[in-house]
Design a protein around this motif. Structure first.
Motif, mmCIF file in Angstrom:
data_model
loop_
_atom_site.group_PDB
_atom_site.id
_atom_site.type_symbol
_atom_site.label_atom_id
_atom_site.label_comp_id
_atom_site.label_asym_id
_atom_site.label_seq_id
_atom_site.Cartn_x
_atom_site.Cartn_y
_atom_site.Cartn_z
ATOM 1 N N SER A 17 32.552 59.920 79.774
ATOM 2 C CA SER A 17 33.044 60.307 81.093
ATOM 3 C C SER A 17 32.269 59.603 82.193
ATOM 4 O O SER A 17 31.097 59.251 82.016
ATOM 5 C CB SER A 17 32.911 61.821 81.293
ATOM 6 O OG SER A 17 33.668 62.535 80.340
ATOM 7 N N GLN A 79 37.240 62.014 88.582
ATOM 8 C CA GLN A 79 36.590 62.356 87.311
ATOM 9 C C GLN A 79 37.388 61.720 86.189
ATOM 10 O O GLN A 79 38.597 61.967 86.071
ATOM 11 C CB GLN A 79 36.522 63.866 87.125
ATOM 12 C CG GLN A 79 35.894 64.300 85.809
ATOM 13 C CD GLN A 79 34.409 63.974 85.751
ATOM 14 O OE1 GLN A 79 33.691 64.095 86.732
ATOM 15 N NE2 GLN A 79 33.950 63.555 84.575
ATOM 16 N N ASN A 81 37.592 61.344 82.169
ATOM 17 C CA ASN A 81 37.165 61.833 80.869
ATOM 18 C C ASN A 81 37.903 61.091 79.760
ATOM 19 O O ASN A 81 38.926 60.454 80.001
ATOM 20 C CB ASN A 81 37.434 63.332 80.763
ATOM 21 C CG ASN A 81 36.658 64.143 81.768
ATOM 22 O OD1 ASN A 81 35.556 63.768 82.189
ATOM 23 N ND2 ASN A 81 37.235 65.260 82.189
#
Length: 115
Positions: A17, A79, A81
């Motif tokens: 991540s 973000q 991931n």
């Protein structure tokens, strides 16, 4: 005028991540949409995720369920991931003012995902 500065890129293994941040300054009240784009080797520039002033989000099919975009004060975060090797590229933050196109761009931050 709006200035955009990206941060948070780096090297990560596949499956890992990263969180990218876009710090904006200037006439922020004029911004309708903030988006993350990427430029991948051998491919053109593509939109990855976008966030409107009304907090509506859109994502490219290739990142749905893995990437999340949100705003926190003068920053727009991405973000990322479950990163894949094919996510490798230069990620750029862009902003669209009301009545305009994607007129403002940052210089980009590099994301490298290794296998």
């Amino acid at each position: 005028q709006v200035q955009l500065v990206e941060s948070g890129g780096g090297l990560v293994q596949a499956g890992g991540s990263l969180r990218l941040s876009c710090t904006a300054s200037g006439s922020l009240f004029s911004i309708k949409t903030t988006a993350w784009y990427r430029e991948r080797p051998g491919k053109g520039r593509e939109s990855v995720a976008a966030l409107t002033a009304g907090r509506t989000t859109t994502y490219a099919d290739s990142v749905k369920g893995r990437f999340t975009i949100w705003r926190e004060n003068d920053q727009v975060h991405l973000q990322m991931n479950s990163l894949k090797v094919e996510d490798t590229g230069v990620y750029l933050c862009a902003a669209q003012p009301y009545g305009g196109g994607m007129d403002y761009w940052g210089k980009g931050t590099t994301v490298t995902v290794s296998s």
